[in-house]
Motif scaffolding. Structure first.
Motif, PDB file in Angstrom:
ATOM      1  N   GLU A 292     -11.986  -8.232  -1.882  1.00  0.00           N
ATOM      2  CA  GLU A 292     -12.470  -7.276  -2.877  1.00  0.00           C
ATOM      3  C   GLU A 292     -11.507  -6.100  -2.991  1.00  0.00           C
ATOM      4  OE1 GLU A 292     -15.281  -7.536  -4.826  1.00  0.00           O
ATOM      5  OE2 GLU A 292     -15.479  -9.555  -3.999  1.00  0.00           O
ATOM      6  N   HIS A 293     -11.436  -5.543  -4.184  1.00  0.00           N
ATOM      7  CA  HIS A 293     -10.604  -4.362  -4.421  1.00  0.00           C
ATOM      8  C   HIS A 293     -11.102  -3.189  -3.573  1.00  0.00           C
ATOM      9  CE1 HIS A 293      -8.584  -1.069  -6.349  1.00  0.00           C
ATOM     10  NE2 HIS A 293      -9.753  -0.503  -6.478  1.00  0.00           N
ATOM     11  N   HIS A 294     -10.166  -2.380  -3.110  1.00  0.00           N
ATOM     12  CA  HIS A 294     -10.496  -1.163  -2.383  1.00  0.00           C
ATOM     13  C   HIS A 294      -9.322  -0.203  -2.492  1.00  0.00           C
ATOM     14  CE1 HIS A 294      -8.455  -3.778   0.541  1.00  0.00           C
ATOM     15  NE2 HIS A 294      -7.876  -2.656   0.935  1.00  0.00           N
ATOM     16  N   ASP A 295      -9.540   1.030  -2.111  1.00  0.00           N
ATOM     17  CA  ASP A 295      -8.509   2.047  -2.144  1.00  0.00           C
ATOM     18  C   ASP A 295      -8.255   2.542  -0.721  1.00  0.00           C
ATOM     19  OD1 ASP A 295      -8.088   2.170  -5.059  1.00  0.00           O
ATOM     20  OD2 ASP A 295     -10.158   2.846  -5.112  1.00  0.00           O
ATOM     21  N   HIS A 296      -7.331   3.495  -0.573  1.00  0.00           N
ATOM     22  CA  HIS A 296      -6.890   3.882   0.763  1.00  0.00           C
ATOM     23  C   HIS A 296      -6.796   5.387   0.981  1.00  0.00           C
ATOM     24  CE1 HIS A 296      -5.176  -0.160   0.052  1.00  0.00           C
ATOM     25  NE2 HIS A 296      -5.566  -0.351   1.294  1.00  0.00           N
TER      26      HIS A 296
ATOM     27  N   TYR B 216       1.869  -3.248   3.889  1.00  0.00           N
ATOM     28  CA  TYR B 216       1.391  -4.319   3.020  1.00  0.00           C
ATOM     29  C   TYR B 216       0.031  -4.774   3.531  1.00  0.00           C
ATOM     30  CZ  TYR B 216       6.317  -4.393   1.818  1.00  0.00           C
ATOM     31  OH  TYR B 216       7.580  -4.036   1.426  1.00  0.00           O
ATOM     32  N   GLU B 217      -0.706  -5.454   2.661  1.00  0.00           N
ATOM     33  CA  GLU B 217      -1.966  -6.040   3.100  1.00  0.00           C
ATOM     34  C   GLU B 217      -2.250  -7.304   2.316  1.00  0.00           C
ATOM     35  OE1 GLU B 217      -5.709  -4.072   2.119  1.00  0.00           O
ATOM     36  OE2 GLU B 217      -4.629  -2.858   0.670  1.00  0.00           O
ATOM     37  N   ASN B 218      -2.998  -8.176   2.941  1.00  0.00           N
ATOM     38  CA  ASN B 218      -3.477  -9.406   2.345  1.00  0.00           C
ATOM     39  C   ASN B 218      -4.532  -9.040   1.300  1.00  0.00           C
ATOM     40  OD1 ASN B 218      -5.081 -11.660   1.814  1.00  0.00           O
ATOM     41  ND2 ASN B 218      -5.822 -11.821   3.903  1.00  0.00           N
TER      42      ASN B 218
ATOM     43  N   HIS C 120      -4.645  -1.326 -10.403  1.00  0.00           N
ATOM     44  CA  HIS C 120      -4.520   0.080 -10.031  1.00  0.00           C
ATOM     45  C   HIS C 120      -4.594   0.194  -8.522  1.00  0.00           C
ATOM     46  CE1 HIS C 120      -8.887   0.329  -9.297  1.00  0.00           C
ATOM     47  NE2 HIS C 120      -8.555   1.368  -8.549  1.00  0.00           N
ATOM     48  N   ARG C 121      -3.966   1.229  -8.035  1.00  0.00           N
ATOM     49  CA  ARG C 121      -4.008   1.537  -6.605  1.00  0.00           C
ATOM     50  C   ARG C 121      -4.251   3.023  -6.465  1.00  0.00           C
ATOM     51  NH1 ARG C 121       1.535  -0.552  -4.463  1.00  0.00           N
ATOM     52  NH2 ARG C 121       1.972  -1.070  -6.583  1.00  0.00           N
ATOM     53  N   LEU C 122      -5.237   3.363  -5.699  1.00  0.00           N
ATOM     54  CA  LEU C 122      -5.498   4.772  -5.404  1.00  0.00           C
ATOM     55  C   LEU C 122      -5.243   4.970  -3.925  1.00  0.00           C
ATOM     56  CD1 LEU C 122      -6.561   7.626  -6.035  1.00  0.00           C
ATOM     57  CD2 LEU C 122      -8.841   6.769  -5.499  1.00  0.00           C
ATOM     58  N   GLY C 123      -4.397   5.913  -3.619  1.00  0.00           N
ATOM     59  CA  GLY C 123      -4.121   6.248  -2.233  1.00  0.00           C
ATOM     60  C   GLY C 123      -4.101   7.752  -2.079  1.00  0.00           C
ATOM     61  N   ILE C 124      -4.788   8.214  -1.106  1.00  0.00           N
ATOM     62  CA  ILE C 124      -4.837   9.648  -0.839  1.00  0.00           C
ATOM     63  C   ILE C 124      -4.206   9.883   0.526  1.00  0.00           C
ATOM     64  CG2 ILE C 124      -6.328  11.658  -0.546  1.00  0.00           C
ATOM     65  CD1 ILE C 124      -8.417  10.149  -2.294  1.00  0.00           C
ATOM     66  N   LYS C 125      -3.191  10.739   0.551  1.00  0.00           N
ATOM     67  CA  LYS C 125      -2.532  11.083   1.808  1.00  0.00           C
ATOM     68  C   LYS C 125      -3.099  12.382   2.329  1.00  0.00           C
ATOM     69  CE  LYS C 125       1.845   8.830   0.771  1.00  0.00           C
ATOM     70  NZ  LYS C 125       3.300   9.018   0.635  1.00  0.00           N
TER      71      LYS C 125
ATOM     72  N   THR D 266       0.863  -1.180   0.000  1.00  0.00           N
ATOM     73  CA  THR D 266       0.000   0.000   0.000  1.00  0.00           C
ATOM     74  C   THR D 266       0.898   1.227   0.000  1.00  0.00           C
ATOM     75  OG1 THR D 266      -0.229  -0.109   2.411  1.00  0.00           O
ATOM     76  CG2 THR D 266      -1.952  -1.168   1.120  1.00  0.00           C
ATOM     77  N   LEU D 267       0.362   2.369   0.309  1.00  0.00           N
ATOM     78  CA  LEU D 267       1.144   3.601   0.246  1.00  0.00           C
ATOM     79  C   LEU D 267       2.298   3.628   1.228  1.00  0.00           C
ATOM     80  CD1 LEU D 267      -1.649   6.301  -0.001  1.00  0.00           C
ATOM     81  CD2 LEU D 267      -0.137   5.521  -1.793  1.00  0.00           C
ATOM     82  N   HIS D 268       3.329   4.369   0.841  1.00  0.00           N
ATOM     83  CA  HIS D 268       4.440   4.649   1.748  1.00  0.00           C
ATOM     84  C   HIS D 268       4.027   5.844   2.594  1.00  0.00           C
ATOM     85  CE1 HIS D 268       7.210   2.158  -0.613  1.00  0.00           C
ATOM     86  NE2 HIS D 268       6.575   2.619  -1.653  1.00  0.00           N
TER      87      HIS D 268
END
Length: 149
Positions: free
Chosen positions: A90-94, A83-85, A129-134, A74-76
């Motif tokens: 199901e797909h999800h974002d963070h 990391y995650e299992n 794809h991975r979407l992460g919002i800090k 996942t995001l730094h």
């Protein structure tokens, strides 16, 4: 249905690698987490369970678990990689709080559809794809906002 351990064992065999006792302990421990984790947390949990798996073995195993489709990075944030299992999930974002490190998982159908539309417009075939919002979680933002006054 195949288990994560079976999938990992099959993946390792396909790469002509061994499914060692250390690798078995690592995957069992990872799948015992009900949250995101970093390598240090994984190392500490293994130690607390009385297992002498080295950090080097963990660092060598994590990329194999990623390649095998069992976990993802996942995001730094805060100089850590989480990391995650993802096996059978199901797909999800963070959303990631840059102050306390809290990770909020979310799924939004509109975002998913928009991504599909953008790919179609550009004749692009997505693989992942991975979407992460800090930013700041509600609690940290309140603290920061209170300090600014």
């Amino acid at each position: 249905m195949i288990t994560a351990e079976q999938k990992f064992e099959e993946f390792l065999k396909s790469k002509e690698l061994k499914y060692t006792s250390e690798r078995k302990l690592i995957i069992k421990t990872i799948f015992s987490f009900n949250k995101h984790f970093d390598i240090e947390e994984l190392f500490e949990r293994l130690r607390k369970q009385g297992n002498n798996v080295s950090r080097a073995t963990i660092y060598r195993t994590i990329p194999l678990l990623i390649q095998g489709g069992l976990i993802t990075e996942t995001l730094h944030c805060q100089d850590k990689t989480s990391y995650e299992n993802i096996f059978n999930k199901e797909h999800h974002d963070h959303l990631v709080c840059i102050n306390c490190g809290k990770i909020i998982e979310f799924y939004n159908e509109k975002i998913e559809k928009l991504q599909e539309e953008v790919c179609r417009q550009h004749n692009f075939v997505p693989i992942e794809h991975r979407l992460g919002i800090k930013g700041y979680c509600e609690d940290c933002y309140k603290k920061i906002k209170g300090e600014v006054k």
